[in-house]
Design a protein around this motif. Sequence first.
Motif, PDB file in Angstrom:
ATOM      1  N   PHE A   1       0.814  -1.462   0.103  1.00  0.00           N
ATOM      2  CA  PHE A   1      -0.069  -0.190  -0.055  1.00  0.00           C
ATOM      3  C   PHE A   1       0.702   1.159   0.036  1.00  0.00           C
ATOM      4  O   PHE A   1       0.490   2.133  -0.691  1.00  0.00           O
ATOM      5  CB  PHE A   1      -1.022  -0.005   1.103  1.00  0.00           C
ATOM      6  N   PHE A   2       1.935   1.180   0.765  1.00  0.00           N
ATOM      7  CA  PHE A   2       2.940   2.271   0.775  1.00  0.00           C
ATOM      8  C   PHE A   2       3.440   2.650  -0.607  1.00  0.00           C
ATOM      9  O   PHE A   2       3.417   3.770  -1.210  1.00  0.00           O
ATOM     10  CB  PHE A   2       4.086   1.989   1.795  1.00  0.00           C
ATOM     11  N   LEU A   3       3.609   1.507  -1.403  1.00  0.00           N
ATOM     12  CA  LEU A   3       4.191   1.687  -2.798  1.00  0.00           C
ATOM     13  C   LEU A   3       3.148   2.325  -3.512  1.00  0.00           C
ATOM     14  O   LEU A   3       3.559   3.171  -4.627  1.00  0.00           O
ATOM     15  CB  LEU A   3       4.653   0.152  -3.270  1.00  0.00           C
ATOM     16  N   VAL A   4       2.037   1.769  -3.587  1.00  0.00           N
ATOM     17  CA  VAL A   4       0.797   2.293  -4.462  1.00  0.00           C
ATOM     18  C   VAL A   4       0.628   3.835  -3.913  1.00  0.00           C
ATOM     19  O   VAL A   4       0.371   4.524  -4.843  1.00  0.00           O
ATOM     20  CB  VAL A   4      -0.571   1.602  -4.034  1.00  0.00           C
ATOM     21  N   GLU A   5       0.768   4.165  -2.753  1.00  0.00           N
ATOM     22  CA  GLU A   5       0.411   5.562  -2.391  1.00  0.00           C
ATOM     23  C   GLU A   5       1.701   6.283  -2.814  1.00  0.00           C
ATOM     24  O   GLU A   5       1.605   7.334  -3.257  1.00  0.00           O
ATOM     25  CB  GLU A   5       0.392   5.698  -0.850  1.00  0.00           C
ATOM     26  N   ALA A   6       2.983   5.749  -2.723  1.00  0.00           N
ATOM     27  CA  ALA A   6       3.939   6.329  -3.317  1.00  0.00           C
ATOM     28  C   ALA A   6       4.022   6.669  -4.750  1.00  0.00           C
ATOM     29  O   ALA A   6       4.155   7.767  -5.221  1.00  0.00           O
ATOM     30  CB  ALA A   6       5.327   5.593  -2.805  1.00  0.00           C
ATOM     31  N   ALA A   7       3.404   5.727  -5.399  1.00  0.00           N
ATOM     32  CA  ALA A   7       3.354   6.048  -6.810  1.00  0.00           C
ATOM     33  C   ALA A   7       2.286   6.982  -6.986  1.00  0.00           C
ATOM     34  O   ALA A   7       2.635   7.726  -7.998  1.00  0.00           O
ATOM     35  CB  ALA A   7       2.849   4.470  -7.374  1.00  0.00           C
ATOM     36  N   ILE A   8       1.123   7.075  -6.441  1.00  0.00           N
ATOM     37  CA  ILE A   8       0.274   8.057  -6.567  1.00  0.00           C
ATOM     38  C   ILE A   8       0.969   9.401  -6.336  1.00  0.00           C
ATOM     39  O   ILE A   8       0.782  10.430  -7.024  1.00  0.00           O
ATOM     40  CB  ILE A   8      -1.136   7.749  -5.519  1.00  0.00           C
ATOM     41  N   GLU A   9       1.533   9.443  -4.900  1.00  0.00           N
ATOM     42  CA  GLU A   9       2.229  10.770  -4.648  1.00  0.00           C
ATOM     43  C   GLU A   9       3.387  11.163  -5.744  1.00  0.00           C
ATOM     44  O   GLU A   9       3.484  12.299  -6.166  1.00  0.00           O
ATOM     45  CB  GLU A   9       2.993  10.537  -3.444  1.00  0.00           C
ATOM     46  N   ASN A  10       3.981  10.098  -6.124  1.00  0.00           N
ATOM     47  CA  ASN A  10       4.891  10.316  -7.354  1.00  0.00           C
ATOM     48  C   ASN A  10       4.138  11.177  -8.649  1.00  0.00           C
ATOM     49  O   ASN A  10       4.707  11.915  -9.000  1.00  0.00           O
ATOM     50  CB  ASN A  10       5.648   9.187  -7.722  1.00  0.00           C
ATOM     51  N   ASP A  11       3.286  10.379  -8.858  1.00  0.00           N
ATOM     52  CA  ASP A  11       2.575  11.038  -9.973  1.00  0.00           C
ATOM     53  C   ASP A  11       2.129  12.210  -9.675  1.00  0.00           C
ATOM     54  O   ASP A  11       2.335  13.288 -10.680  1.00  0.00           O
ATOM     55  CB  ASP A  11       1.252  10.228 -10.421  1.00  0.00           C
ATOM     56  N   ASN A  12       1.514  12.890  -8.526  1.00  0.00           N
ATOM     57  CA  ASN A  12       1.090  13.951  -8.260  1.00  0.00           C
ATOM     58  C   ASN A  12       2.555  14.970  -8.206  1.00  0.00           C
ATOM     59  O   ASN A  12       2.203  16.061  -8.511  1.00  0.00           O
ATOM     60  CB  ASN A  12       0.645  14.027  -6.554  1.00  0.00           C
ATOM     61  N   TYR A  13       3.613  14.441  -7.661  1.00  0.00           N
ATOM     62  CA  TYR A  13       4.815  15.277  -7.609  1.00  0.00           C
ATOM     63  C   TYR A  13       5.235  15.603  -9.020  1.00  0.00           C
ATOM     64  O   TYR A  13       5.649  16.725  -9.113  1.00  0.00           O
ATOM     65  CB  TYR A  13       5.762  14.748  -6.835  1.00  0.00           C
ATOM     66  N   LYS A  14       5.114  14.620 -10.029  1.00  0.00           N
ATOM     67  CA  LYS A  14       5.511  14.678 -11.274  1.00  0.00           C
ATOM     68  C   LYS A  14       4.503  15.947 -11.840  1.00  0.00           C
ATOM     69  O   LYS A  14       5.251  16.642 -12.703  1.00  0.00           O
ATOM     70  CB  LYS A  14       5.277  13.505 -12.129  1.00  0.00           C
ATOM     71  N   LYS A  15       3.304  15.807 -11.490  1.00  0.00           N
ATOM     72  CA  LYS A  15       2.335  16.761 -12.138  1.00  0.00           C
ATOM     73  C   LYS A  15       2.789  18.185 -11.819  1.00  0.00           C
ATOM     74  O   LYS A  15       2.904  19.149 -12.486  1.00  0.00           O
ATOM     75  CB  LYS A  15       0.923  16.545 -11.799  1.00  0.00           C
ATOM     76  N   ALA A  16       2.875  18.362 -10.464  1.00  0.00           N
ATOM     77  CA  ALA A  16       3.162  19.445  -9.805  1.00  0.00           C
ATOM     78  C   ALA A  16       4.528  19.972 -10.367  1.00  0.00           C
ATOM     79  O   ALA A  16       4.699  21.249 -10.623  1.00  0.00           O
ATOM     80  CB  ALA A  16       3.426  19.435  -8.344  1.00  0.00           C
ATOM     81  N   PHE A  17       5.640  18.939 -10.430  1.00  0.00           N
ATOM     82  CA  PHE A  17       6.945  19.433 -11.065  1.00  0.00           C
ATOM     83  C   PHE A  17       6.640  20.047 -12.507  1.00  0.00           C
ATOM     84  O   PHE A  17       7.284  21.134 -12.823  1.00  0.00           O
ATOM     85  CB  PHE A  17       7.754  18.278 -10.910  1.00  0.00           C
ATOM     86  N   SER A  18       6.032  19.349 -13.162  1.00  0.00           N
ATOM     87  CA  SER A  18       5.728  19.872 -14.745  1.00  0.00           C
ATOM     88  C   SER A  18       4.973  21.005 -14.851  1.00  0.00           C
ATOM     89  O   SER A  18       5.610  22.233 -15.492  1.00  0.00           O
ATOM     90  CB  SER A  18       4.968  18.558 -15.572  1.00  0.00           C
ATOM     91  N   HIS A  19       3.959  21.437 -13.816  1.00  0.00           N
ATOM     92  CA  HIS A  19       3.324  22.670 -13.793  1.00  0.00           C
ATOM     93  C   HIS A  19       4.519  23.711 -13.276  1.00  0.00           C
ATOM     94  O   HIS A  19       4.383  24.865 -13.923  1.00  0.00           O
ATOM     95  CB  HIS A  19       2.130  22.504 -12.563  1.00  0.00           C
ATOM     96  N   SER A  20       5.387  23.470 -12.411  1.00  0.00           N
ATOM     97  CA  SER A  20       5.957  24.366 -11.780  1.00  0.00           C
ATOM     98  C   SER A  20       7.160  24.845 -12.920  1.00  0.00           C
ATOM     99  O   SER A  20       7.719  25.782 -13.238  1.00  0.00           O
ATOM    100  CB  SER A  20       7.087  23.996 -10.702  1.00  0.00           C
ATOM    101  N   VAL A  21       7.700  23.863 -13.714  1.00  0.00           N
ATOM    102  CA  VAL A  21       8.438  23.843 -14.845  1.00  0.00           C
ATOM    103  C   VAL A  21       7.812  24.788 -15.833  1.00  0.00           C
ATOM    104  O   VAL A  21       8.692  25.815 -16.525  1.00  0.00           O
ATOM    105  CB  VAL A  21       8.832  22.485 -15.400  1.00  0.00           C
ATOM    106  N   GLU A  22       6.758  24.562 -16.265  1.00  0.00           N
ATOM    107  CA  GLU A  22       5.751  25.398 -17.006  1.00  0.00           C
ATOM    108  C   GLU A  22       5.654  26.844 -16.517  1.00  0.00           C
ATOM    109  O   GLU A  22       6.102  27.768 -17.389  1.00  0.00           O
ATOM    110  CB  GLU A  22       4.408  24.958 -17.166  1.00  0.00           C
ATOM    111  N   ARG A  23       5.558  26.802 -15.226  1.00  0.00           N
ATOM    112  CA  ARG A  23       5.242  28.349 -14.747  1.00  0.00           C
ATOM    113  C   ARG A  23       6.660  28.997 -14.604  1.00  0.00           C
ATOM    114  O   ARG A  23       7.061  30.260 -14.929  1.00  0.00           O
ATOM    115  CB  ARG A  23       4.673  28.052 -13.278  1.00  0.00           C
ATOM    116  N   ASN A  24       7.882  28.060 -14.560  1.00  0.00           N
ATOM    117  CA  ASN A  24       9.029  28.782 -14.291  1.00  0.00           C
ATOM    118  C   ASN A  24       9.410  29.257 -15.692  1.00  0.00           C
ATOM    119  O   ASN A  24      10.020  30.420 -15.763  1.00  0.00           O
ATOM    120  CB  ASN A  24       9.894  27.587 -13.960  1.00  0.00           C
TER     121      ASN A  24
END
Lengths: 171, 263
Positions: free
Chosen positions: B51-74
């Motif tokens: 469950f931790f991995l699943v959660e981590a994967a979900i979190e990772n996806d969210n972080y990736k999305k946030a990161f791409s948004h940040s890169v875009e904003r940057n």
Amino acid sequence: MTYCFHVGICICLVLLQTTIMPYFHLFDRFYDLLSPFVIYLSLFHSLRQSIPVILFFGIVMDSLSGGPFGLYLTTYIWLFVGVRWIITFLHVGDSFLLPFIVAAGVLLQNFIFIGTIAMFEPGAQFLSAAISTVTIQVLWAIFTGPIFLIFFNYFHKRWNSWLKKVVVKEN
Amino acid sequence: MIAVNIILLSVSNRRYQSYGPGRIAISLIAPFQEAVSRSIRFVKDIWVHYFFLVEAAIENDNYKKAFSHSVERNNLYKELKLSNIRLRSLLDFQKTITDKVIAAEVIGKDPSPWFKTIMINKGKDDGVKKGAAVVIPEGIVGQVAEVSLHNSKVLLIIDPNSAVDALVQRSRARGIIKGGFADRCVFKYVLRKKGIAVGDTVVSSGLDGVFLKGLPVGQVSDVVKPNSGIFQEVTVTPCVDFEKLEEVLVVLNLKKHMFQSEQ
């Protein structure tokens, strides 16, 4: 409705050529994208369907370009006439010949352009620049020209089938 | 019985001794306990980690999305910063020009590699007139060749049809800057006797009634003095990088210019 399709395609090509491609240095010396479209019209469409589009977009391109007014119009008309003449004795629907037809069209367009510049600017020293530009354009045309022709033909077929469906539904 | 039981409990509690049967029982049960507890821990670990991995994967996806948004904003901020620098430079330059000017954005380029024009997003409605000078802080860009209501076509100085009256800043040698090829200009009609060297700056003379006097045009990159003839062949590299042109200034009061030059 075929006119709508042709006008839509031409607008997309003009926008691509004047606003998007200048951002990429790779396409600095790319050929005029409307040339393959004129070739496509002369290969696959009737005179009645082609001439109005060629005249209209010839004028549009002349308005956008810094060359003498009527230069693009002249080029497109000669290109159209030339390809029409070629298909009377050559079967150019064959995909093997398509790259050479587009390359010949681009070459003809460049000759007309260079001739015009030489006529209006006698003594202009542009031979070396002209040779490299023409060579690059012809090479681009050989490798990418047939793709454009196939693309135009495919999308026209899709457009026609979509129209037929719409007409059948309405009836 | 209850009292006896309590006494026994209290005595055994004080001595802390383990008896033989107790040890045997422990020895017998402990391995099983260990095995069971290990198994439970193992299953628990798998369960928790899965469950931790699943959660981590979900979190990772969210972080990736946030990161791409940040890169875009940057990127957007970087673009805004660069645009801000360019506009500030235009504004500073505008202050140095006494004439009324208007800033315009480049929206398109010539469809042909043989001719050099650009389209700008200002037209008749903004006061732009045919023949108006187009400049940037680095130097002369060109001249308005055609005007529609909201857009104009600008003939660049590197176009073969363009001509600008210019002079060499150092020697004051006069000539006409004409568009050449490969994004260069030709400085025509410069007398052979005039001294011009590679690296000299060429500026507008102001005599054409279009451009202000002293605006940079380019730098001399090649000088050829033929054996015969009265003119020398001079090649000029423009100060303006036409590939990177994004904003320009259009000088609006052309008539005043013409009047000044005529005077």
